[in-house]
Enzyme design. Structure first.
Site, mmCIF file in Angstrom:
data_model
loop_
_atom_site.group_PDB
_atom_site.id
_atom_site.type_symbol
_atom_site.label_atom_id
_atom_site.label_comp_id
_atom_site.label_asym_id
_atom_site.label_seq_id
_atom_site.Cartn_x
_atom_site.Cartn_y
_atom_site.Cartn_z
ATOM 1 N N LYS A 95 -11.478 -21.258 23.016
ATOM 2 C CA LYS A 95 -10.454 -21.539 22.001
ATOM 3 C C LYS A 95 -9.622 -20.307 21.669
ATOM 4 C CE LYS A 95 -13.056 -25.439 20.016
ATOM 5 N NZ LYS A 95 -14.319 -25.351 20.783
ATOM 6 N N ARG A 96 -9.200 -19.594 22.698
ATOM 7 C CA ARG A 96 -8.427 -18.390 22.486
ATOM 8 C C ARG A 96 -7.005 -18.717 22.066
ATOM 9 N NH1 ARG A 96 -13.159 -16.111 22.139
ATOM 10 N NH2 ARG A 96 -13.853 -14.843 23.884
#
Lengths: 270, 270
Positions: A95-96
Site C-alpha cells: 500500500k505504498r
C-alpha cells in the site's frame, strides 16, 4: 508473462479465485517453530507449499515482515514461490504511496528487490505518484478503492459531485490510469453493495478482495456482486483464517483444507 | 519527552524550522564513497553531523533505504542521531496506511524497530487505520493533507460539500484525530494558498512542509502563509538541495551551508 496474463491463466487452469495472504505473526505459530530462528520463512513456506494447489496468487503483507526485521525471509519466501510454484503470481501488499521520485524507489523495492509480480498502492497522492508503478507494464498495480476496515468510509465515502470518492477512484483507475492494462482495484469483502457498484464502473478489471474469513465478509455476496461475465475477475484474499486454521502440528493440513474449502465455497457461486 | 514537545523546544532553542531530509541515492554520492560498502550510513551520518546545528528535525525517507536493502543502515543512522544529537527528533517518512491490525505492525516498525519519534501516514483508509499510531501519545503522527507533487490535486482537490478533500482531512485531523495532541499535517510548499487555508482550519498544528528547494516551493510564501502566531508551527523539509549541494569532497560543508542559508531565509519572514 505479465501479472494480469498469469493471473487469468491461473484462474482458468487451477479453477480457483483464492489468494493466500501471508501475514506471519510468530506468537500464533505452532509450537514446533518456537526455537526456530528461521521460523518466519519456514512457517510461510510450509503454508505456501500446502495451499499452492488452491491458490491463484500469494500475497505477503510487508508490515508483518518489516516489524520483525525479516526482510531477508520475505526475499527468500518470494524466491521460493517463484521456484517451487511457477505460474502463481506474488502480490506484495505494501500500500505504498509517495511523490514520483520516491515512488520510483518503492517500485524498485517491490519489483526489483523482492521480485513481486504486483503491488498494492494508495491513490491519495494522485496519478503521478502511481505512474512509476504503472510504467512497469508487465507488473500489476492494485489500487486501493474501497477497503475492508470499519473506518474505510471516513474518506472513501465522502461525496464528490454526488458520487462517493471510492467510485471516483474506480473511474480514474479503470478509464485513465489503465493505459497499459495492468491495473486492478482493492475492494473489501465487507461491503458487497460497494463491490457491485465498483464492478459497474470498472468493467473487467480484477478486484483484490480482502476481508473474507477473519473480517467476516460474505463469500456468496462477494462472488455474486463482483464476478465478471466469465465467472472470474476476483482475487479473494484470506490470511488469518488459512494461516492459523490450526495451532497444532496439523497446521499445514488445516491451512490446505481452509484454502480448499474457500475455493469450493467461491466456486459454488461463480 | 513527546515528539511535539521536543519539536517545540528545538524550534525555540535552536531558532530553526529547517528539517533535513535524508534521501540517500548512492549514484549522487561524492566519489570518496565509491568503494565504501557502508556508504549509505556514512554519507547520511556525515550530512547529519554537518547540519545538526540548523536542524529542528531529521527526516529519513524509508523508500530510499528499502530499495537498497539498507534497513540496517537506517537503524544505525537513527541510533546515531539520538546518541550524537539528543533533542533533535527523527521523523520516519514512510507514508504508511493499512487496516488496523496491520497498522499496528507498521507502528511497531516505525517506533519500536527504528525508534523514530514521528511517522508520516496516509489518511485514505480512515481513522481506525491511523489509530495504532495515534495511541502512541508520545510519538508524532504526521498525516498527509495536501502533498507537494504535481498530481496532488487528482484526489486531494476533489470538492466534498463544496470544500476540497484536503481541507476535510485537515478538519478531521485537527478536530477529531488529535485527542492526544500528537498530530501534525503534511502540506506541500508548492501550494502556498493551500497552506494558508489549512492553517485557518488547523489552529496551531505543526505542518511538515516538503517541496522547498528541488521542488521549487517559495520559502517566503510558505512562511508568511503558514507560520503560527509565535513564528513557528513549520517543519520546512529540504532533502536533495541539502544532501547534494556539492558532489565534491566539500559535500558536508556545502550541506551545512545550504541548511544554514535555508534557516536564514526562513527566519527572515517569521
Amino acid at each position: 508473462m505479465s501479472f494480469i496474463a498469469a493471473l487469468r491463466q491461473r484462474w482458468q487452469q487451477a479453477d480457483t479465485l483464492v489468494c493466500v495472504g501471508l501475514d506471519p505473526e510468530p506468537a500464533r505459530f505452532p509450537a514446533r517453530f518456537a526455537d526456530d530462528a528461521d521460523a518466519v520463512f519456514a512457517f510461510c513456506r510450509d503454508i505456501v507449499d500446502a495451499t499452492a494447489e488452491y491458490a491463484c496468487a500469494f500475497k505477503p503483507q510487508i508490515a508483518h515482515f518489516a516489524a520483525l526485521g525479516a526482510e531477508h525471509a520475505l526475499t527468500r519466501l518470494i524466491a521460493h514461490i517463484h521456484a517451487a510454484h511457477p505460474g502463481i503470481p506474488v502480490i506484495l501488499d505494501s500500500k505504498r504511496g509517495d511523490i514520483g521520485s520516491t515512488a520510483q524507489h518503492y517500485a524498485a523495492e517491490a519489483f526489483d528487490r523482492y521480485r513481486a509480480d504486483a503491488v498494492t498502492v494508495n491513490p491519495y497522492l494522485g496519478r503521478d505518484s502511481v505512474q512509476p508503478f504503472l510504467d512497469r507494464a508487465d507488473k500489476g498495480v492494485i489500487v486501493l478503492c474501497r477497503t475492508s476496515n470499519p473506518g474505510a468510509g471516513d474518506l472513501q465515502d465522502l461525496l464528490v459531485h454526488g458520487r462517493p470518492l471510492y467510485q471516483q477512484v474506480a473511474q480514474k483507475v479503470a478509464h485513465e490510469w489503465n493505459a497499459h492494462g495492468n491495473c486492478a482495484l482493492v475492494v473489501g469483502a465487507t461491503w458487497p453493495e460497494q463491490l457491485r457498484e465498483v464492478r459497474g464502473i470498472a468493467g473487467d478489471l480484477p478486484f483484490l478482495v480482502p476481508g473474507v474469513g477473519a473480517q467476516g465478509g460474505d463469500v456468496e455476496a462477494v462472488v455474486r456482486n463482483a464476478r465478471t461475465a466469465d465467472g472470474t475477475g476476483l482475487i479473494v484474499s484470506s490470511s488469518r483464517a488459512i494461516l492459523y486454521a490450526s495451532s497444532g502440528d496439523d497446521f499445514a493440513d488445516a491451512a490446505r483444507e481452509a484454502a480448499r474449502a474457500l475455493r469450493e465455497t467461491i466456486n459454488r457461486y461463480r
